[in-house]
Design an enzyme around this catalytic site. Sequence first.
Site, mmCIF file in Angstrom:
data_model
loop_
_atom_site.group_PDB
_atom_site.id
_atom_site.type_symbol
_atom_site.label_atom_id
_atom_site.label_comp_id
_atom_site.label_asym_id
_atom_site.label_seq_id
_atom_site.Cartn_x
_atom_site.Cartn_y
_atom_site.Cartn_z
ATOM 1 N N ARG A 127 0.850 -1.189 0.000
ATOM 2 C CA ARG A 127 0.000 0.000 0.000
ATOM 3 C C ARG A 127 0.890 1.244 0.000
ATOM 4 N NH1 ARG A 127 -2.306 3.430 4.372
ATOM 5 N NH2 ARG A 127 -3.894 4.646 3.317
ATOM 6 N N HIS A 146 -7.459 7.495 0.193
ATOM 7 C CA HIS A 146 -8.439 6.409 0.370
ATOM 8 C C HIS A 146 -8.973 5.930 -0.983
ATOM 9 C CE1 HIS A 146 -9.615 8.338 4.516
ATOM 10 N NE2 HIS A 146 -8.622 7.469 4.674
ATOM 11 N N ARG A 201 -8.184 15.769 12.580
ATOM 12 C CA ARG A 201 -7.876 16.771 11.540
ATOM 13 C C ARG A 201 -9.048 17.721 11.340
ATOM 14 N NH1 ARG A 201 -6.393 12.306 7.186
ATOM 15 N NH2 ARG A 201 -5.503 10.943 8.744
#
Length: 399
Positions: free
Chosen positions: A91, A180, A239
């Site tokens: 990933r 994502h 965030r």
Amino acid sequence: MPSQTVLVINSGSSSIKYQLVDPETGDALAKGLVERIGDPMGVITHTHGGAVTEEEMPVPDHTVGMREVLRLFDTEGPTLAEAGIVAVGHRIVQGGRHFDGPALITDGVRDLIEELCPLAPLHNPAHLKGIDVARELMPGVPHVAVFDTAFFQQLPDRSALYALETETAEKYSVRRYGAHGTSHQFVSQEIAKMLGRDDLKQIVLHLGNGASASAVRCGKPIDTSMGLTPLEGLMMGTRTGDIDPAVVFHLERVAGMSVGEVDTLFNKKSGMKGMTGESDMRSVWAMIDNDDDPVAQKRARTAMDVYVNRLVKYVGSYTAELGGLDVITFTAGIGENDVHVRRELAEALSPFGVKIDVEANKARSGEPRVISAPDSTVELVVFPTNEELAIARQALAFA
Ligand code: AMP
């Protein structure tokens, strides 16, 4: 044991997360985590067939960590001989403009990932450590990079570009890359299969500790909420999501904060955590339910209102961009589990004919499911994301 498996690796700065995946069924045949690499004492957890092995030992670097993982496969199972690994999927957070799909990792591809480090200074260097050691220790199988940004390379310029002076934007590669992407692609494709339509106008809400929204039409992404970095967009665990960029200048002027301090404030100390003291939604709902502490209760309720309102704004603007809407899909930790967030968003959208099935919404299940009422104008679906499976399938194509 299936005849073909894929080892999926997510290498972080001080951790290596891994999963042995059956790409046919999606089953995790073994998984584990090496934590606190570089600290005086590290921890390795390996799970196989319901048995969890936890070992504490110093893990000075990723090479030692990966060697220990392979040792645990051999001692705790499945042994590498019986595991049948045909590919390793890595990933990678940032693929920049170079990668619009998975790539077989050659020396050249490795160098391109390195070139992109300025765009993902925390992630890409850590991924490279995982790539280098895994290629060295498992040289006989293809290693494949699967980029979190790849899906969103198809974004049209109108949503990928910021209204920043062109020369500066191009020189410093400032544009929307999204994040994502593996999850948004996987979920939107599975929803098209589930509903039997390839012409859907979809919004996918990936609501985890990090959170992002995407608008997907006929299988292609047309907008997404994360930007140059995963800071932009929805409110998240720690965030800010969208915020006036002038807040940076303001804090520099009135609070004397450095750019680095504001970076930490926006990324690590804001969002739910910054507004309530808790980043986990379960804790925030518990504060909202606690009448004994009205001050914390009010603070938590206000933060939740900000959270849901941000979702409403994105759904509204994406519906306009899509020219209509067929389905909203909820995925990741909050999307899959938080009954209240789903209900509050649906209630805010009720003037547009969105109707949630209250009982279906409450049902606890790990299965994909429709939670809207039959006469809702938009289908509401809960779909568990599975990024490891998506990576495994993409890597398998190179085996
Ligand atoms: P993720 O990043 O996808 O692993 O999501 C993690 C987040 O999911 C946690 O920080 C929680 O806020 C949220 N979460 C997990 N389980 C639940 C639950 N049962 N109800 C509400 N939120 C949950």
